[in-house]
Enzyme design. Structure first.
Site, PDB file in Angstrom:
ATOM      1  CB  SER A 182      -0.974  -0.057   1.175  1.00  0.00           C
ATOM      2  OG  SER A 182      -2.041   0.842   0.993  1.00  0.00           O
ATOM      3  CG  ASP A 214      -4.271  -1.832   0.687  1.00  0.00           C
ATOM      4  OD1 ASP A 214      -3.433  -2.518   1.301  1.00  0.00           O
ATOM      5  OD2 ASP A 214      -4.323  -0.597   0.740  1.00  0.00           O
TER       6      ASP A 214
END
Length: 299
Positions: A44, A158
């Site tokens: 991320s 993610d």
């Protein structure tokens, strides 16, 4: 200390939104104290900071992010009006490409891995080749907030969904230490935005002007001109962060690195990128507090 005597490091940069700007401070401390980062694994925001550092452009990104305002952040969020996610993320990625330039992971001078999640396959995806910014975009696709990113025919989200602090990709690294930066560390007494020694960018600085040029070039008209209730997305992000904290503890227990640098999970909210000065200073401080010279071994 000579270059040959510098301690080599595999650096793992975790997931956690704007708190990930603390990664920049950690990197600064490591560089100033004769550690050589030979490998980076990012998830991320960790993939964004780590990838840009591996590309040799962290100074440019840091000056840019220090100049961001709340208005800039909102403007960079290109609403998708799609059921799969609130924000497309194209303006953000195109802005970063404008700052850093297109890069291939395999051409980077530092080994780099971005970690994302294949929801259908329920597995991690380690991206070690191809477009750097495609890998970043897949890795930071927070479910419901960012739309999924299609990568080689697979919809990715993610990496923090399954592994907010991905240690496992470092297993083949020939380095002396594994240092992990966990953005879901124990909460500390919140003190609000702090005054730090770093000076904010002047409103007339070149980077301020660069932000305005990029935003003006990339900003399309808002479809419909309507508004949207952000309440459900705020709740979803809070739930996502709570889940990440639990998974991070489990992953660090299963794959203990040599050193863990904990950034408090309440240091700032996920989208508070306008607090860059404070978060970078916090990362530097937390790295300095760790006894990195003599790791106690794997915990």
């Amino acid at each position: 200390m000579s270059t040959s005597n510098r301690k080599t490091v595999s650096l793992v940069l975790g997931s956690g939104g704007a708190r990930g700007l603390a990664h920049i401070g950690v990197i600064h401390w490591l560089e100033e104290n004769d550690f050589k980062i030979k490998s980076i694994v990012g998830c991320s925001i960790g993939a964004v900071v780590g990838g840009i550092y591996a590309a040799g452009k962290l100074d440019v990104y840091e000056q840019w992010v220090r100049a961001l305002t709340k208005v800039d952040i909102v403007t960079l969020l290109d609403l998708s009006w799609d059921k799969s996610g609130l924000v497309r993320g194209e303006k953000l990625v195109n802005t970063l490409i404008g700052l850093v330039g297109e890069k291939l992971i395999e051409d980077l001078p530092i080994s780099f891995t971005a970690v994302a999640t294949d929801l259908r396959g329920q597995k991690e995806v380690w991206m070690r080749s191809g477009s750097l910014f495609d890998a970043m975009r897949a890795s930071f696709a927070i479910p419901l907030f960012f739309t999924p990113f299609k990568y080689k025919g697979v919809d990715l989200v993610d990496g923090g969904v399954l592994n907010p602090v991905p240690i496992a990709p470092t297993s083949g690294d020939e380095t002396e230490m594994i240092i992990a930066v966990n953005l879901s560390g124990p909460a500390e007494t919140p003190i609000g935005p702090a005054v730090v020694t770093a000076s904010p960018q002047s409103p007339s600085s070149p980077f301020r002007e660069k932000i305005n040029r990029f935003i003006g070039r990339l900003q399309p008209s808002m479809p419909g001109g309507g508004s949207r209730d952000w309440g459900p997305y705020e709740i979803a992000m809070q739930g996502f962060e709570a889940m990440q904290s639990t998974i991070a503890r489990q992953q660090l227990a299963a794959y203990p690195p040599d050193i863990v640098i904990d950034i408090p999970r309440n240091a700032c909210k996920m989208l508070e990128f306008d607090r860059a000065d404070e978060m970078i200073a916090l990362g530097y401080k937390k790295a300095k507090m760790c006894d990195l010279a003599t790791p106690a071994g794997r915990r």
